[in-house]
Enzyme design. Structure first.
Site, mmCIF file in Angstrom:
data_model
loop_
_atom_site.group_PDB
_atom_site.id
_atom_site.type_symbol
_atom_site.label_atom_id
_atom_site.label_comp_id
_atom_site.label_asym_id
_atom_site.label_seq_id
_atom_site.Cartn_x
_atom_site.Cartn_y
_atom_site.Cartn_z
ATOM 1 N N ASP A 8 3.742 9.335 -0.983
ATOM 2 C CA ASP A 8 2.539 8.597 -0.577
ATOM 3 C C ASP A 8 2.294 7.467 -1.565
ATOM 4 O OD1 ASP A 8 0.232 8.104 0.944
ATOM 5 O OD2 ASP A 8 -0.362 10.213 0.950
ATOM 6 N N HIS A 40 0.813 -1.223 0.000
ATOM 7 C CA HIS A 40 0.000 0.000 0.000
ATOM 8 C C HIS A 40 0.842 1.267 0.000
ATOM 9 C CE1 HIS A 40 -4.061 -1.793 0.638
ATOM 10 N NE2 HIS A 40 -3.294 -2.823 0.934
#
Ligand code: GDG
Length: 462
Positions: A371, A164
């Site tokens: 991110d 992720h």
């Protein structure tokens, strides 16, 4: 389409809740939906610490019946497991490493041992329940060595992994002590899934540096193993989120914000407090907006919602203090008796209220330094009113920037760049706002979280 008859076993650090929509965040919803479609097992940590830890009995909770029944299966950890595996190696070594922050790595051999031990115990405990034909889908950086341990327990099923968070280039990854051992552990998976093309390419480059040879667009032969290495950008259920933004609860939150704004425009940021999110830099970017474009004085307010995460770690407490300082300084210097430039709260909001607050905001400010994807960027767009949408200002270093090209893309390290992005967003004509929104929204609806899950499971279900 994947064969719906093969049982799915999802492994992730936290298990549940089994709800679609509602309060849960992106990952939980995606996993719950995958299991609801085909039934199976969701395995991970119970969230409890006990003396028996990973030797405790597996706690099971069965939901539904027949082939689509879902079993939530959890194990405890000991305090030591949690300190070494979770707080230590996962969050003080792997998290900074993967976010390119090698300066923040705090490596202790005993934490690595703890990490490997927890992976080994969890995998061994799960192995006893795996049936031939089950597909196993492991989530995130907590479980890099999970498949290797399952293989040692003679599990030959298909095992997939999805990361992720970002995956850095080889030079950065190799900062990890015993990086080669970690790469070898990852080769026990059949599918390695990443958020972006860039992350997948970084993994392929690492494998090629170890003699790997590509055998197809997404396949590689390395150290005697054949793997699929591919980008599967995670997504949201954009239609449901848009509906959520129009519910009564969302409207109440929207109206509350608008009353307070009293005709001013709102800029919104929503992030767990974490150094990867670039929060101090973002606050400085807003300060620069007030300095460089003084016409915004008294006309624009910035709302930052920043619920704490992993609050026990010092780094997070420091960021919080820093944010309190900057916002105090900006509000003191620029504010007025009837205008607070920055409103900063660490209180979490219900998901519906969040949707309403996104909709009440002319600008969505998403400026992480790094991110994996960033679901807030996608939620902000999905929540907009189609005939008067706001504008997304997005960091070039969020995975989301690879797909969301109609956002205003900025460099989060530059306060001037952030200020200019916000200013452009605030000044943008409605027709252009609508054009950008429509292009973004169309892609969010086509590539939603269901499409994400199906494409991953198709790759795993070879
Ligand atoms: C990791 C990766 C990747 C936040 N505050 C509240 C709240 N949230 C929700 C948001 C969003 C979620 O939390 C945050 O997701 P992000 O994707 O932005 O970031 P991470 O938590 O760092 O997630 C990331 C993600 O995994 C999925 O793969 O995109 O890159 O770092 O859904 O809305 N939700 C509620 N109240 C809050 O106050 N209800």
């Amino acid at each position: 389409m994947p064969d719906a008859h093969r049982r799915l076993i999802v492994v992730s650090n936290r298990v549940g809740p089994l709800v679609s929509g509602g309060k849960a965040g992106g990952l939980a919803v995606a996993m719950a939906d995958a299991l609801q479609e085909r039934g199976g097992v969701w395995f991970g940590w119970s969230g409890d610490l006990s003396e028996s830890g990973t030797w405790s009995q597996i706690r099971t909770e069965v939901h539904g019946e027949g082939p689509t029944a879902i079993t939530l299966a959890t194990l405890d950890m000991t305090e030591e497991d949690h300190a070494q595996f979770y707080e230590g190696y996962a969050n003080r070594v792997l998290w900074p490493l993967m976010h390119y922050r090698t300066d923040l790595i705090d490596y202790e051999p005993r934490d690595e041992e703890g990490y490997r031990r927890v992976n080994q115990r969890f995998a061994t405990r799960l192995a006893a329940h795996v049936r031939p034909g089950d597909m196993i889908w492991v989530q995130d950086y907590h479980y890099l060595t999970f498949a290797q341990q399952l293989r040692m327990a003679e599990i030959n099923n298909r095992i997939g992994f999805f990361l992720h968070i970002p995956f850095p280039p080889p030079d950065v990854f190799n900062v990890l002590p015993r990086a080669d051992g970690m790469l070898r552990a990852l080769l026990a998976y059949d599918v390695l899934g990443f958020q972006t093309r860039r992350d997948a390419d970084n993994m392929i480059a690492l494998m090629e540096s170890e003699g790997g040879e590509r055998t197809g667009e997404d396949t590689i032969h390395v150290m005697g193993r054949d793997l699929t290495v591919k980008a599967f950008p995670i997504a949201i259920d954009a239609r449901s989120f848009a509906e959520l933004a129009a519910t009564e609860e969302a409207q109440i939150a929207q109206a509350r914000a608008e009353r307070l704004l009293n005709g001013r425009q709102q800029i919104i940021g929503v992030d767990r407090i974490d150094y990867s999110k670039g929060l101090p830099e973002r606050f400085m970017g807003f300060k620069k907006l007030l300095e460089d474009y003084p016409e915004n004085s008294g006309r624009v307010s910035f709302l930052q919602i920043a619920p704490p995460s992993r609050g026990t770690l010092d780094a997070y407490a420091r960021i919080r203090e820093e944010l309190e300082q900057i916002s105090g300084h900006v509000n003191g210097r620029f504010g007025d008796i009837d205008w607070v430039p920055i409103r900063f709260t660490t209180r979490g909001q219900p998901r519906s209220a969040l949707a309403g607050l996104y909709r009440a905001s002319r600008v969505g400010l998403v400026t992480p330094l790094r991110d994996g994807m960033n679901l807030v960027a996608k939620e902000y767009v999905a929540a907009q009113e189609p005939d008067d949408p706001g504008v997304l200002v997005l960091s070039q270093f969020a995975g989301a920037a690879e797909q969301m090209t109609e956002a205003l893309i900025v460099n989060p390290y530059s306060d001037g760049d952030i200020a200019e992005g916000i200013q452009t967003a605030l000044r943008m004509e409605k027709t252009e706002r609508i054009d950008r929104y429509q292009a973004l929204m169309e892609r969010l609806v086509t590539n939603d979280v269901n499409a994400w899950r199906h494409s991953y499971l198709t790759a795993l279900d070879r």
